[in-house]
Design an enzyme around this catalytic site. Structure first.
Site, PDB file in Angstrom:
ATOM      1  N   GLY A   4       1.062  -1.430  -0.079  1.00  0.00           N
ATOM      2  CA  GLY A   4      -0.113   0.090   0.226  1.00  0.00           C
ATOM      3  C   GLY A   4       0.919   1.582   0.340  1.00  0.00           C
ATOM      4  CG  ASN A   5      -0.165   4.343  -1.326  1.00  0.00           C
ATOM      5  OD1 ASN A   5      -0.773   5.130  -0.540  1.00  0.00           O
ATOM      6  ND2 ASN A   5      -0.942   3.941  -2.770  1.00  0.00           N
ATOM      7  NE  ARG A   6       3.870   8.190   4.855  1.00  0.00           N
ATOM      8  CZ  ARG A   6       5.025   9.525   4.976  1.00  0.00           C
ATOM      9  NH1 ARG A   6       6.269   9.456   4.016  1.00  0.00           N
ATOM     10  NH2 ARG A   6       4.937  10.432   5.738  1.00  0.00           N
TER      11      ARG A   6
ATOM     12  CB  ALA B  99      -2.199   7.567  -3.664  1.00  0.00           C
TER      13      ALA B  99
END
Length: 425
Positions: free
Chosen positions: A221-223, A289
């Site tokens: 995943g990402n932030r 995102a």
């Protein structure tokens, strides 16, 4: 001197005078959290309830939260002339909840209590946050009153849908205090941020990160928190648009009022949802995102340490949703008039700076607008403020000054509005 700059934008962090009007409805208790948000931000708050509001929340509560005396009548504290001074000196007036009766009295220009008198003298932004039963909200009298208030320059927020008093559900629920505060704080940043200029338009907006499962426990995943996409959806709906929000992984955000929310997890699910709802939309804003890669295989049970632990995790590239949307305009899947807005989170390196990478991405993707954020070191992700640049297909570039994500959303919608088709009113 006006508290706002020439373009309507105020200096960030400035202490402002805020009047919180409270109407007599069960949702009056939510005003307490709103008042606390203003005071914790350092603003000077005067609470002006109606007499019936005090049947729901006591005077002492409002005084304790605001740190100022609370009155309902025009004959209290006469030497200070509060029925005139409060409105004259205010930088913002927020009425939450705004009942059907209170809005009707405001439309009629009544001044039979301190709150309605304050409304007559206020020359700052005034925001009504309605709360009432669905039948009252949809009654022709209320519909006409809302239209009149908006025509006169007041901001009237679209209410949320959900549980009302008793067992009833429907439109007319007061939005959550955090959402009210975000919209009110935006008006303190920029007084003209909420025009009703998107009425009649359909927008699809994506938000948040995607999660690509590796096993039942782990994922790539990402932030991304989803805050920027949620701000765009919230403002677009309050500016009159019909909004569908495709939400990936977000940081516990409440659904924006008057927005249809579709929840997804993976990039493939987001692609399917965006393409499904993009048909017939006037614009698609890809603020999410989206993960560029996913694990090639999914382990049906948790991968254990030790024997059998993989040395590497093979990755497969996900489809580029933004580029796919642009292609869909060419092959006829989407209307050629659909406006496509992309987001780019970039970092510079020895090969180039953020803007050079962003310009190349705009040319490669082929979208109409590209919002560019520099990321890293507390920037863009997981924070409440943002800045960057807005690049357009015609070659123009606009710097987006540092401010709240709501302020950035308002600037993006400003740039989008001229690109949308005209609507017969």
């Amino acid at each position: 001197m006006s508290p706002h700059a020439v373009d309507g934008t105020a200096e960030p962090g400035q202490r402002r005078r805020v009047v919180v009007g409270v109407g007599g409805g069960i949702a009056a208790y939510k005003a307490c959290a709103l008042i606390r948000s203003f005071t914790e931000a350092g603003h000077h708050v005067r609470v002006v309830p109606t007499a019936s509001a005090l049947e729901f929340v006591g005077r002492a509560t409002f005084e304790a939260l605001s740190g100022n005396p609370v009155h309902t009548g025009v004959f209290a504290d006469v030497p200070q002339v509060p029925h005139v001074r409060l409105g004259q000196e205010a930088d913002l007036v927020v009425i939450a909840p705004a009942t059907a009766d209170l809005m009707a009295r405001a439309v009629a220009g009544r001044a039979d209590d301190l709150l309605t008198a304050t409304l007559l003298t206020a020359r700052c932004p005034v925001m009504f946050v309605p709360a009432m039963h669905t039948e009252m909200w949809e009654h022709p009298a209320t519909v006409d009153n809302v239209a009149t208030l908006r025509r006169r320059g007041a901001v009237v927020i679209e209410p949320a849908s959900g549980r009302l008093t008793g067992k009833d559900t429907g439109a007319g629920r007061l939005p959550e205090p955090d959402e009210i505060y975000a919209l009110a704080a935006l008006l303190l940043e920029r007084a003209d941020a909420l025009p009703r200029d998107l009425a009649g338009h359909r927008l699809v907006i994506s938000a948040g990160g995607t999660r690509e499962p590796l096993d039942p426990v782990r994922f790539l995943g990402n932030r991304s928190s989803g805050k920027q996409g949620y701000a765009l959806a919230r403002l677009a709906a309050q500016r009159g648009a019909d909004v569908t929000l495709v939400a990936g992984a977000v940081a516990g955000l409440d659904d924006p009022s008057a927005v249809d929310v579709v929840r997804v997890q993976t990039a493939a699910q987001m692609q399917d949802a965006v393409m499904k709802h993009a048909g017939g939309a006037d614009a698609v804003i890809m603020a999410a995102a989206v993960a560029d890669f996913r694990p090639t295989t999914f382990a049906t049970s948790k991968i254990k340490k030790g024997e059998g632990e993989p040395d590497t995790v093979p990755l497969t590239k996900n489809d580029d949703i933004l580029a796919g949307l642009v292609r869909s305009r060419t092959d006829g899947t989407l209307s050629s008039g659909t406006v496509i807005v992309g987001f780019a989170a970039e970092t510079g390196d020895e090969q180039g700076d953020v803007l050079s990478y962003a310009r190349a991405k705009l040319a490669r993707k082929g979208c109409d607008l590209l919002v560019v954020n520099a990321v890293g070191d507390g920037k863009a992700f997981e924070v409440d403020h943002n800045d960057g640049w807005l690049l357009a297909a015609d070659g123009s570039e606009t710097a987006l000054a540092h401010g709240s994500k709501s302020l950035m959303a308002s600037r993006v919608l400003d740039a989008l509005r001229p690109l949308l088709p005209s609507v017969d009113r």
